[in-house]
Design an enzyme around this catalytic site. Structure first.
Site, PDB file in Angstrom:
ATOM      1  N   LYS A 200       0.874  -1.190   0.000  1.00 31.68           N
ATOM      2  CA  LYS A 200       0.000   0.000   0.000  1.00 31.68           C
ATOM      3  C   LYS A 200       0.903   1.229   0.000  1.00 31.68           C
ATOM      4  O   LYS A 200       1.485   1.593   1.010  1.00 31.68           O
ATOM      5  CB  LYS A 200      -0.861  -0.016   1.266  1.00 31.68           C
ATOM      6  CG  LYS A 200      -2.173   0.735   1.175  1.00 31.68           C
ATOM      7  CD  LYS A 200      -2.102   2.211   0.937  1.00 31.68           C
ATOM      8  CE  LYS A 200      -1.932   3.053   2.180  1.00 31.68           C
ATOM      9  NZ  LYS A 200      -1.878   4.507   1.852  1.00 31.68           N
ATOM     10  N   GLY A 252       6.541   4.714   8.397  1.00 36.01           N
ATOM     11  CA  GLY A 252       5.729   5.927   8.464  1.00 36.01           C
ATOM     12  C   GLY A 252       5.903   6.595   9.815  1.00 36.01           C
ATOM     13  O   GLY A 252       6.927   6.426  10.478  1.00 36.01           O
ATOM     14  N   SER A 253       4.890   7.342  10.214  1.00 37.56           N
ATOM     15  CA  SER A 253       5.007   8.132  11.433  1.00 37.56           C
ATOM     16  C   SER A 253       4.884   7.255  12.688  1.00 37.56           C
ATOM     17  O   SER A 253       4.257   6.193  12.662  1.00 37.56           O
ATOM     18  CB  SER A 253       3.916   9.198  11.451  1.00 37.56           C
ATOM     19  OG  SER A 253       2.651   8.568  11.423  1.00 37.56           O
ATOM     20  N   THR A 254       5.449   7.745  13.749  1.00 41.45           N
ATOM     21  CA  THR A 254       5.370   7.032  15.029  1.00 41.45           C
ATOM     22  C   THR A 254       3.917   6.921  15.483  1.00 41.45           C
ATOM     23  O   THR A 254       3.491   5.873  15.990  1.00 41.45           O
ATOM     24  CB  THR A 254       6.246   7.749  16.071  1.00 41.45           C
ATOM     25  OG1 THR A 254       7.610   7.626  15.638  1.00 41.45           O
ATOM     26  CG2 THR A 254       6.101   7.146  17.456  1.00 41.45           C
ATOM     27  N   GLU A 255       3.138   7.970  15.242  1.00 41.89           N
ATOM     28  CA  GLU A 255       1.733   7.964  15.662  1.00 41.89           C
ATOM     29  C   GLU A 255       0.959   6.816  14.981  1.00 41.89           C
ATOM     30  O   GLU A 255       0.278   6.033  15.641  1.00 41.89           O
ATOM     31  CB  GLU A 255       1.141   9.321  15.261  1.00 41.89           C
ATOM     32  CG  GLU A 255      -0.273   9.548  15.691  1.00 41.89           C
ATOM     33  CD  GLU A 255      -0.866  10.748  14.942  1.00 41.89           C
ATOM     34  OE1 GLU A 255      -0.108  11.566  14.395  1.00 41.89           O
ATOM     35  OE2 GLU A 255      -2.108  10.812  14.903  1.00 41.89           O
ATOM     36  N   GLY A 257       2.298   4.238  13.497  1.00 44.50           N
ATOM     37  CA  GLY A 257       2.962   2.994  13.895  1.00 44.50           C
ATOM     38  C   GLY A 257       2.383   2.441  15.195  1.00 44.50           C
ATOM     39  O   GLY A 257       2.151   1.234  15.329  1.00 44.50           O
ATOM     40  N   GLU A 274       9.223   0.915  11.000  1.00 49.64           N
ATOM     41  CA  GLU A 274      10.280   1.911  10.761  1.00 49.64           C
ATOM     42  C   GLU A 274       9.602   3.265  10.919  1.00 49.64           C
ATOM     43  O   GLU A 274       8.802   3.655  10.063  1.00 49.64           O
ATOM     44  CB  GLU A 274      10.832   1.783   9.332  1.00 49.64           C
ATOM     45  CG  GLU A 274      11.473   0.451   9.011  1.00 49.64           C
ATOM     46  CD  GLU A 274      12.905   0.364   9.494  1.00 49.64           C
ATOM     47  OE1 GLU A 274      13.387   1.315  10.133  1.00 49.64           O
ATOM     48  OE2 GLU A 274      13.542  -0.663   9.240  1.00 49.64           O
ATOM     49  N   CYS A 308      13.414  10.492   7.323  1.00 44.31           N
ATOM     50  CA  CYS A 308      13.205  10.035   8.703  1.00 44.31           C
ATOM     51  C   CYS A 308      14.487  10.163   9.523  1.00 44.31           C
ATOM     52  O   CYS A 308      14.439  10.417  10.722  1.00 44.31           O
ATOM     53  CB  CYS A 308      12.720   8.602   8.706  1.00 44.31           C
ATOM     54  SG  CYS A 308      13.738   7.545   7.676  1.00 44.31           S
ATOM     55  N   GLU A 405       9.469  15.739  15.561  1.00 46.32           N
ATOM     56  CA  GLU A 405       9.878  15.636  14.161  1.00 46.32           C
ATOM     57  C   GLU A 405       9.143  16.693  13.341  1.00 46.32           C
ATOM     58  O   GLU A 405       7.925  16.810  13.420  1.00 46.32           O
ATOM     59  CB  GLU A 405       9.527  14.234  13.647  1.00 46.32           C
ATOM     60  CG  GLU A 405      10.055  13.965  12.268  1.00 46.32           C
ATOM     61  CD  GLU A 405       9.742  12.546  11.782  1.00 46.32           C
ATOM     62  OE1 GLU A 405       8.607  12.103  11.984  1.00 46.32           O
ATOM     63  OE2 GLU A 405      10.644  11.906  11.213  1.00 46.32           O
TER      64      GLU A 405
HETATM   65  P1  NAP Z   1       2.143   8.211   7.880  1.00 46.73           P
HETATM   66  O1  NAP Z   1       1.123   9.279   7.866  1.00 46.73           O
HETATM   67  O2  NAP Z   1       2.336   7.427   9.110  1.00 46.73           O
HETATM   68  O3  NAP Z   1       1.768   7.262   6.648  1.00 46.73           O
HETATM   69  C1  NAP Z   1       2.574   6.163   6.272  1.00 46.73           C
HETATM   70  C2  NAP Z   1       1.720   5.185   5.490  1.00 46.73           C
HETATM   71  O4  NAP Z   1       0.722   4.635   6.346  1.00 46.73           O
HETATM   72  C3  NAP Z   1       0.957   5.807   4.316  1.00 46.73           C
HETATM   73  O5  NAP Z   1       0.859   4.878   3.289  1.00 46.73           O
HETATM   74  C4  NAP Z   1      -0.382   6.081   4.955  1.00 46.73           C
HETATM   75  O6  NAP Z   1      -1.410   6.241   4.019  1.00 46.73           O
HETATM   76  C5  NAP Z   1      -0.572   4.843   5.800  1.00 46.73           C
HETATM   77  N1  NAP Z   1      -1.521   4.976   6.900  1.00 46.73           N
HETATM   78  C6  NAP Z   1      -2.045   6.099   7.454  1.00 46.73           C
HETATM   79  N2  NAP Z   1      -2.862   5.784   8.469  1.00 46.73           N
HETATM   80  C7  NAP Z   1      -2.884   4.433   8.568  1.00 46.73           C
HETATM   81  C8  NAP Z   1      -3.531   3.501   9.437  1.00 46.73           C
HETATM   82  N3  NAP Z   1      -4.319   3.899  10.417  1.00 46.73           N
HETATM   83  N4  NAP Z   1      -3.283   2.195   9.258  1.00 46.73           N
HETATM   84  C9  NAP Z   1      -2.450   1.759   8.289  1.00 46.73           C
HETATM   85  N5  NAP Z   1      -1.812   2.592   7.429  1.00 46.73           N
HETATM   86  C10 NAP Z   1      -2.015   3.912   7.569  1.00 46.73           C
HETATM   87  O7  NAP Z   1       3.562   8.767   7.502  1.00 46.73           O
HETATM   88  P2  NAP Z   1       3.950   9.687   6.279  1.00 46.73           P
HETATM   89  O8  NAP Z   1       3.474  11.060   6.563  1.00 46.73           O
HETATM   90  O9  NAP Z   1       3.531   9.036   4.996  1.00 46.73           O
HETATM   91  O10 NAP Z   1       5.540   9.610   6.316  1.00 46.73           O
HETATM   92  C11 NAP Z   1       6.289  10.392   7.146  1.00 46.73           C
HETATM   93  C12 NAP Z   1       6.742   9.623   8.371  1.00 46.73           C
HETATM   94  O11 NAP Z   1       7.394   8.423   7.986  1.00 46.73           O
HETATM   95  C13 NAP Z   1       7.748  10.386   9.184  1.00 46.73           C
HETATM   96  O12 NAP Z   1       7.440  10.286  10.546  1.00 46.73           O
HETATM   97  C14 NAP Z   1       9.050   9.674   8.890  1.00 46.73           C
HETATM   98  O13 NAP Z   1      10.022   9.821   9.875  1.00 46.73           O
HETATM   99  C15 NAP Z   1       8.611   8.284   8.714  1.00 46.73           C
HETATM  100  N6  NAP Z   1       9.588   7.511   7.926  1.00 46.73           N
HETATM  101  C16 NAP Z   1      10.347   6.582   8.569  1.00 46.73           C
HETATM  102  C17 NAP Z   1      11.298   5.857   7.874  1.00 46.73           C
HETATM  103  C18 NAP Z   1      12.149   4.836   8.567  1.00 46.73           C
HETATM  104  O14 NAP Z   1      12.768   4.023   7.872  1.00 46.73           O
HETATM  105  N7  NAP Z   1      12.236   4.815   9.876  1.00 46.73           N
HETATM  106  C19 NAP Z   1      11.475   6.076   6.507  1.00 46.73           C
HETATM  107  C20 NAP Z   1      10.682   7.029   5.879  1.00 46.73           C
HETATM  108  C21 NAP Z   1       9.729   7.741   6.601  1.00 46.73           C
HETATM  109  P3  NAP Z   1      -1.728   7.730   3.471  1.00 46.73           P
HETATM  110  O15 NAP Z   1      -0.517   8.222   2.784  1.00 46.73           O
HETATM  111  O16 NAP Z   1      -2.809   7.524   2.518  1.00 46.73           O
HETATM  112  O17 NAP Z   1      -2.102   8.543   4.655  1.00 46.73           O
END
Ligand code: NAP
Ligand code: MG
Length: 495
Positions: A200, A252-255, A257, A274, A308, A405
């Site tokens: 996804k 994705g985000s910690t929240e 996650g 991650e 990230c 962040e």
């Molecule tokens: P995000 O809002 O957490 O979204 C990540 C993914 O999860 C997207 O595909 C999102 O879909 C989906 N998602 C949202 N809500 C969900 C739920 N309740 N259940 C399952 N999936 C859900 O994060 P983001 O804004 O895309 O990315 C930024 C974050 O990713 C930052 O905090 C960054 O630090 C982190 N990140 C971490 C790494 C690492 O390797 N540690 C690498 C890259 C990024 P939608 O896009 O449609 O909302």
């Protein structure tokens, strides 16, 4: 969702590759389920925008629970019945090598699509995202034939051995900051170990995952081995909630996650996360200063700070604060911000209005809490989502800009006197993804690396990646590793 006609011709302004343009014209984009391109059962679509112009690039199928069900069924069938799960590892490897080759053959189109959808500078997309994706598939292709079991040295009356087997059906959810690269980090190790996949992508950057799906079709992977379900957060949540998924890998985000962790608790699902970061980049007075300045700039302004592991907290030893800040001020004035398709661009567009709002809110909090802001005076385009490279001095440990962040081109500068103080301050956030250390002293690097609570530590460099190296977090930055041998482990079960 709006059913507007995408203004592909205008949105593709400046696109040199007709393949990228043709890809965009075939809209709405469909889901890949069981080897077939299908619309969402609901018929719904959503728009993906070019954040540099706010123009619609394409309409994308919005998968929901019903589509996730179909994709899981297809992945389960492909896993249980073969031919994928029954295929020899040499043959499996050839598919991964083929995908790597096809990514390279389509590198320019992929880089353009990534730039249009994400806002990042195309030269960086080409050199890092696309090249890194091909390398990841090639690297894990090599692992297919090297996943061994063991014979265990037990009582000689027994023949006692272990096997390493695939986990099964893997749900993979990725963010928007490195769309194709994150897809590669997820798909390649899962395939190498013989799993099947439902990926996804993020709502704002689905295009390169869909082009990767085309490549996977062209490589003739058996149907159902890789399924791509586009959609929003709810689509990801449906995948996490599904009863027949064996593993969830989330970046994705910690929240989000934490929400996923709660949802997966008490189910059979294995989980790797991650998550976010607030990395310290620590500069000692004996550091090679000009090299460090480049590392600081790259650490926070590369990819608009949508990284990230961005070095978003700079710790400078007190004796060199003044020259470091002066040099940084001069250097950010030279960063070229603007059209991401321009080969001279250093800093592209912010990925979305929502992300821009978040950055602005955090920057306001920095000013409100008394830190002093310095911003590049570069002219920003009038349309699209833009934020000038920015840093704050006079930041306290407790300020939100030192703890939370921002995920944008905003650096918080703090100071320290001794290595002990640097370590104590650096470790003082909920995150622990990465860190940077700048010093000529090798012994100090080793000591810092031992004491910093972070999964990745760079010394006299920053944001360097290699498919052989594990990447992942401590604390609220998540658990599990991607990359290298350790990145294979979450996709293998021992029996
Ligand atoms: P995000 O809002 O957490 O979204 C990540 C993914 O999860 C997207 O595909 C999102 O879909 C989906 N998602 C949202 N809500 C969900 C739920 N309740 N259940 C399952 N999936 C859900 O994060 P983001 O804004 O895309 O990315 C930024 C974050 O990713 C930052 O905090 C960054 O630090 C982190 N990140 C971490 C790494 C690492 O390797 N540690 C690498 C890259 C990024 P939608 O896009 O449609 O909302
Ligand atoms: Mg987009």
């Amino acid at each position: 969702m709006a059913a507007t006609t995408p203004s592909v011709e205008r949105a593709g302004n400046g696109v040199r590759s007709s393949a990228a343009l043709n890809f965009l014209k075939a809209s709405p984009k469909k889901l890949l389920i069981g080897g077939k391109w299908v619309p969402a059962k609901s018929g719904k679509t959503f728009e993906t925008l070019n954040p540099a112009t706010e123009e619609v690039l394409a309409l994308i199928a919005e998968g929901d629970k019903a589509d996730v069900d179909e994709a899981v069924k297809a992945a389960r069938k492909a896993f249980e019945e073969g031919p994928w799960s029954k295929m020899g590892p040499h043959e499996r490897a050839r598919y991964l090598f083929k995908i790597a080759d096809l990514i390279e053959q389509n590198a320019d189109e992929l880089a353009e699509l990534e730039t249009l959808d994400n806002g990042k500078a195309k030269t960086q997309a080409r050199a890092i995202d696309i090249a890194g994706s091909a390398e990841t598939f090639r690297y894990y292709g090599g692992w297919c034939t090297k996943i061994y079991g063991e014979t265990n040295p037990s009582d000689p009356s027994m023949f006692n051995y272990t096997l390493r087997e695939p986990v099964g059906v893997c749900g993979q959810i990725i963010p928007w900051n490195f769309p194709l690269l994150m897809a590669a980090w997820k798909i390649a190790p899962a395939l190498a170990a013989g799993n099947t996949i439902i990926l996804k992508p993020a709502e704002t950057t689905p295009l390169t995952s869909l082009m990767l799906a085309q490549i996977i079709q062209e490589a003739e992977l058996p149907p159902g081995v890789v399924n791509i379900i586009t959609g929003a957060g709810a689509t990801g949540a449906a995948l996490v909630a599904h009863g027949d998924v064996d593993k969830i890998a989330f970046t994705g985000s910690t929240e989000v996650g934490k929400r996923i962790q709660r949802s997966a608790a008490g189910t059979k699902k294995k989980l790797t996360l991650e998550l976010g970061g607030k990395a310290p980049n620590i500069v000692f007075e004996d550091a090679p200063i000009d090299q460090a300045i480049e590392g600081i700039i790259n650490g926070i302004y590369f990819n608009q700070g949508h990284v990230c592991c961005a070095g978003s907290r700079l710790f400078v030893q007190e004796s060199i604060v003044e020259p470091v800040i002066r040099k940084l001020r001069d250097r950010i004035g030279t960063l070229r911000v603007g059209n991401p398709l321009d080969k001279n661009t250093d800093v592209g567009a912010i990925n979305s209005q929502a992300q821009l709002d978040k950055i602005r809110e955090m920057v306001e909090s920095g000013v409100d809490e008394g830190a002093e802001m310095f911003q590049s005076a570069c002219a920003l385009p009038t349309r699209g989502f833009w934020f000038a490279p920015t840093f704050f001095t006079g930041v306290s440990q407790s300020n939100r800009i030192a703890q939370e962040e921002i995920f944008g081109p905003v650096l918080s500068i703090l100071t320290f006197r001794t290595a002990e103080e640097a370590i104590e301050k650096a470790n003082n956030t909920p995150y622990g993804l990465s860190a940077g250390v700048w010093t000529e002293k090798g012994s100090r690097i080793l000591k810092m690396a031992q004491k910093l609570r972070a999964g990745v530590i760079w010394a006299n460099t920053y944001n360097k990646f290699d498919p052989t190296s594990p990447f992942g977090g401590f604390k609220e930055s998540g658990f599990g590793r991607e990359g290298g041998l350790h990145g294979l482990a979450p996709y293998v079960v021992l029996s």
